[in-house]
Design a protein around this motif. Structure first.
Motif, mmCIF file in Angstrom:
data_model
loop_
_atom_site.group_PDB
_atom_site.id
_atom_site.type_symbol
_atom_site.label_atom_id
_atom_site.label_comp_id
_atom_site.label_asym_id
_atom_site.label_seq_id
_atom_site.Cartn_x
_atom_site.Cartn_y
_atom_site.Cartn_z
ATOM 1 N N TYR A 229 12.172 7.447 -13.767
ATOM 2 C CA TYR A 229 11.185 8.558 -13.566
ATOM 3 C C TYR A 229 11.330 9.419 -14.833
ATOM 4 O O TYR A 229 12.147 9.653 -15.374
ATOM 5 C CB TYR A 229 11.730 9.357 -12.567
ATOM 6 N N HIS A 230 10.088 9.867 -15.087
ATOM 7 C CA HIS A 230 9.895 10.566 -16.459
ATOM 8 C C HIS A 230 8.402 11.440 -16.194
ATOM 9 O O HIS A 230 7.706 10.926 -15.570
ATOM 10 C CB HIS A 230 9.709 9.594 -17.508
ATOM 11 N N THR A 261 8.686 11.148 -6.084
ATOM 12 C CA THR A 261 8.385 9.698 -5.610
ATOM 13 C C THR A 261 6.849 9.485 -5.535
ATOM 14 O O THR A 261 6.488 8.338 -5.973
ATOM 15 C CB THR A 261 8.828 9.493 -4.228
ATOM 16 N N ILE A 262 6.160 10.550 -5.005
ATOM 17 C CA ILE A 262 4.655 10.091 -5.074
ATOM 18 C C ILE A 262 3.806 10.037 -6.370
ATOM 19 O O ILE A 262 3.375 9.343 -6.714
ATOM 20 C CB ILE A 262 3.872 11.281 -4.187
ATOM 21 N N ASN A 263 4.488 11.139 -7.123
ATOM 22 C CA ASN A 263 4.157 11.050 -8.667
ATOM 23 C C ASN A 263 4.529 9.763 -9.222
ATOM 24 O O ASN A 263 3.478 9.243 -10.051
ATOM 25 C CB ASN A 263 5.025 12.165 -9.390
ATOM 26 N N LEU A 264 5.774 9.338 -8.957
ATOM 27 C CA LEU A 264 6.025 7.803 -9.532
ATOM 28 C C LEU A 264 5.003 6.689 -9.032
ATOM 29 O O LEU A 264 4.558 5.836 -9.673
ATOM 30 C CB LEU A 264 7.414 7.433 -9.284
ATOM 31 N N GLY A 265 4.907 6.785 -7.772
ATOM 32 C CA GLY A 265 3.895 5.697 -7.323
ATOM 33 C C GLY A 265 2.503 5.760 -7.715
ATOM 34 O O GLY A 265 2.028 4.806 -8.188
ATOM 35 N N VAL A 266 1.911 7.203 -8.008
ATOM 36 C CA VAL A 266 0.798 7.174 -8.397
ATOM 37 C C VAL A 266 0.678 6.536 -9.901
ATOM 38 O O VAL A 266 -0.346 6.026 -10.350
ATOM 39 C CB VAL A 266 0.213 8.477 -8.501
ATOM 40 N N ASN A 267 1.794 6.813 -10.758
ATOM 41 C CA ASN A 267 1.891 6.357 -11.984
ATOM 42 C C ASN A 267 2.392 4.866 -12.472
ATOM 43 O O ASN A 267 2.259 4.496 -13.400
ATOM 44 C CB ASN A 267 2.612 7.477 -12.789
ATOM 45 N N ILE A 268 2.924 4.275 -11.287
ATOM 46 C CA ILE A 268 3.046 2.988 -11.478
ATOM 47 C C ILE A 268 2.158 1.987 -10.879
ATOM 48 O O ILE A 268 2.280 0.799 -11.248
ATOM 49 C CB ILE A 268 4.547 2.586 -11.196
ATOM 50 N N VAL A 275 -1.036 3.548 -2.642
ATOM 51 C CA VAL A 275 0.142 4.090 -2.543
ATOM 52 C C VAL A 275 0.159 4.338 -1.198
ATOM 53 O O VAL A 275 -0.376 5.402 -0.592
ATOM 54 C CB VAL A 275 0.237 5.395 -3.266
ATOM 55 N N MET A 276 1.315 3.834 -0.207
ATOM 56 C CA MET A 276 1.329 3.987 0.996
ATOM 57 C C MET A 276 2.254 5.087 1.214
ATOM 58 O O MET A 276 3.627 4.806 0.853
ATOM 59 C CB MET A 276 1.612 2.764 1.846
ATOM 60 N N LEU A 277 1.891 6.063 1.964
ATOM 61 C CA LEU A 277 3.076 7.121 2.523
ATOM 62 C C LEU A 277 3.583 7.035 3.711
ATOM 63 O O LEU A 277 2.781 7.027 4.688
ATOM 64 C CB LEU A 277 2.290 8.605 2.151
ATOM 65 N N TYR A 280 8.516 11.468 4.881
ATOM 66 C CA TYR A 280 8.124 12.795 4.693
ATOM 67 C C TYR A 280 9.319 13.811 4.903
ATOM 68 O O TYR A 280 10.348 13.270 5.672
ATOM 69 C CB TYR A 280 6.959 13.426 5.637
ATOM 70 N N GLY A 281 9.097 14.979 4.221
ATOM 71 C CA GLY A 281 10.428 15.841 4.473
ATOM 72 C C GLY A 281 9.890 17.250 4.428
ATOM 73 O O GLY A 281 8.588 17.394 4.969
ATOM 74 N N LYS A 282 10.447 18.358 4.008
ATOM 75 C CA LYS A 282 9.801 19.694 4.295
ATOM 76 C C LYS A 282 8.603 19.966 3.325
ATOM 77 O O LYS A 282 8.054 20.878 3.412
ATOM 78 C CB LYS A 282 11.183 20.715 4.051
ATOM 79 N N GLU A 283 8.857 19.303 1.886
ATOM 80 C CA GLU A 283 8.348 19.668 0.919
ATOM 81 C C GLU A 283 6.753 19.489 1.133
ATOM 82 O O GLU A 283 6.302 18.678 1.393
ATOM 83 C CB GLU A 283 8.853 18.714 -0.276
ATOM 84 N N LYS A 284 5.946 20.213 0.535
ATOM 85 C CA LYS A 284 4.518 20.337 0.494
ATOM 86 C C LYS A 284 4.150 19.352 -0.829
ATOM 87 O O LYS A 284 4.819 19.761 -1.932
ATOM 88 C CB LYS A 284 3.612 21.515 0.301
ATOM 89 N N LEU A 285 3.313 18.633 -0.814
ATOM 90 C CA LEU A 285 3.134 17.652 -1.791
ATOM 91 C C LEU A 285 1.856 17.653 -2.909
ATOM 92 O O LEU A 285 0.922 18.485 -2.610
ATOM 93 C CB LEU A 285 3.220 16.006 -1.297
ATOM 94 N N LEU A 286 1.753 16.736 -3.523
ATOM 95 C CA LEU A 286 0.734 16.378 -4.656
ATOM 96 C C LEU A 286 0.423 17.234 -5.503
ATOM 97 O O LEU A 286 -0.567 18.075 -5.366
ATOM 98 C CB LEU A 286 -0.671 15.997 -3.464
ATOM 99 N N ASN A 287 1.344 17.235 -6.518
ATOM 100 C CA ASN A 287 0.660 17.794 -7.622
ATOM 101 C C ASN A 287 0.251 16.746 -8.733
ATOM 102 O O ASN A 287 0.954 16.483 -9.711
ATOM 103 C CB ASN A 287 2.082 18.507 -8.248
#
Ligand SMILES: [Zn+2]
Ligand SMILES: [Zn+2]
Length: 357
Positions: A229-230, A261-268, A275-277, A280-287
């Motif tokens: 991750y970077h 993890t979604i960021n990593l998924g989109v970038n690899i 990218v199949m989701l 989920y947890g508490k966090e709101k996503l997608l930056n």
């Protein structure tokens, strides 16, 4: 005299479950009483304890990955009676409980997608579940458990079938490269099921011990999330190229569902990749920049549990020995809080279950 059972009760706002003896639920027409033999402990259960998902009433009984034996039943008509009779002949009453109680009438039910039913209730979410010696369920939710499989197969109904559905929707071909983020209950099943599709699997997790476990389950490659991750996507690509000689993957199965993890998924994932989701947890996503999604034509797709027929298919995979329910830890009902804490703190390599006598 009322019949009693031991159950782990969740009270509103409580962090720990309390074991109590309570009355066994009475059956209505069309319902069966299951003597529970094994119940999987899922991350969704943590979400319910944490109040991310709220049951409609307290105290609540968790547990939606249930296997057991039919002890009593009240068929609503002759067809249900025949179904249960056949079940006893075939499996001596051994069942897995499908946990979506669907209406059978709506558009999605008619398409065979009980998991998308507009009027569903779920065992372990809205209804009392399998953290108890007995659970009641509609007869239509019983799925025969073949005699050759043990009760660990309980976890196929969610951990198994959920990733099966996601992979089926993502349509891998032989040689497709699939990155599976998060090795655990779902991830462990995803590795095995992806291999049955003929794919190459890269397992990604933050805990090295889980990566070793992923290899045992058949992952072709493993990467530690902390190493790959970077912030800079070029660094991620460089790392992949250097360590695996791969620049892109075709499909990402994200069983974690955090921003990183979604960021990593989109970038690899490759251009036009998926990218199949699933997690989920508490966090709101997608930056994530829309330019990235548009220019690379990336598909981000949600996948929710599985429909009943998909559970049947996953059971067939297990029956053919193509996959094994990846149960790694067993607990008694009395130790349920230890089990939950072990899951929270990343101590469970695969899936934990509560085992009953
Ligand atoms: Zn679950
Ligand atoms: Zn419906």
């Amino acid at each position: 005299m009322e019949r009693v059972m031991k159950a782990a009760l969740l009270y509103e706002g409580a962090k720990e479950l309390i074991i109590r003896e309570i009355e066994v639920s009475k059956l209505n027409s069309g319902e069966a009483l299951i003597k529970v033999k094994a119940t999987g402990i899922c991350h969704s259960d943590l979400n319910i304890i944490d109040g991310v998902i709220k049951p409609p009433r307290y105290p609540h009984i968790l547990g939606h990955e249930i296997a057991g034996i039919v002890e009593d039943f009240r068929p609503i008509n002759i067809e249900e009676k025949r179904f249960v009779d056949a079940l006893f002949q075939e499996t001596e009453g051994r069942v897995i409980v499908y946990f979506y109680i669907a209406c059978g009438q709506c558009f999605y039910c008619l398409r065979g997608e009980d998991n998308l039913c507009l009027n569903f209730r779920r065992i372990g979410f809205e209804e009392w579940g399998g953290y108890a010696e007995y659970v009641k369920t509609p007869i239509k939710n019983l799925i025969p458990l073949p005699k050759t499989l043990n009760f660990n197969a309980a976890i196929l109904v969610d951990a198994g079938a959920t990733v099966y559905r996601a992979l089926r929707k993502a349509k891998p071909l032989p040689g497709t490269i699939i990155a599976i983020i998060g090795v655990g209950g779902l991830g462990g099943m995803a590795i095995q099921i992806a291999k049955t599709f003929g794919a190459s699997v890269i397992a990604i997790d933050i805990i090295d011990e889980k990566l070793i476990y992923a290899k045992k389950l058949g992952a072709d490659y493993t990467l530690n999330f902390k190493e790959i991750y970077h912030e800079d996507v070029h660094e991620i690509r460089k790392f992949m190229k250097k360590t695996l000689d791969i620049s892109y993957v075709d499909i990402v199965i994200d069983t974690v569902g955090s921003s990183s993890t979604i960021n990593l998924g989109v970038n690899i994932v490759k251009r036009g990749g998926r990218v199949m989701l699933l997690g989920y947890g508490k966090e709101k996503l997608l930056n994530i920049s829309p330019i990235k999604i548009i220019y690379d034509e990336i598909v981000i797709e949600g996948s929710r549990a599985a429909s009943k027929w998909e559970v049947y298919e996953v059971i067939q995979l297990a029956k053919k020995n193509l996959i094994v329910p990846n149960v790694t830890n067993e607990y008694k009902l009395e130790d349920v809080n230890v089990a939950i804490n072990d899951l929270r703190t990343g101590k469970i390599l695969g899936r934990a279950i509560i085992k009953f006598d």
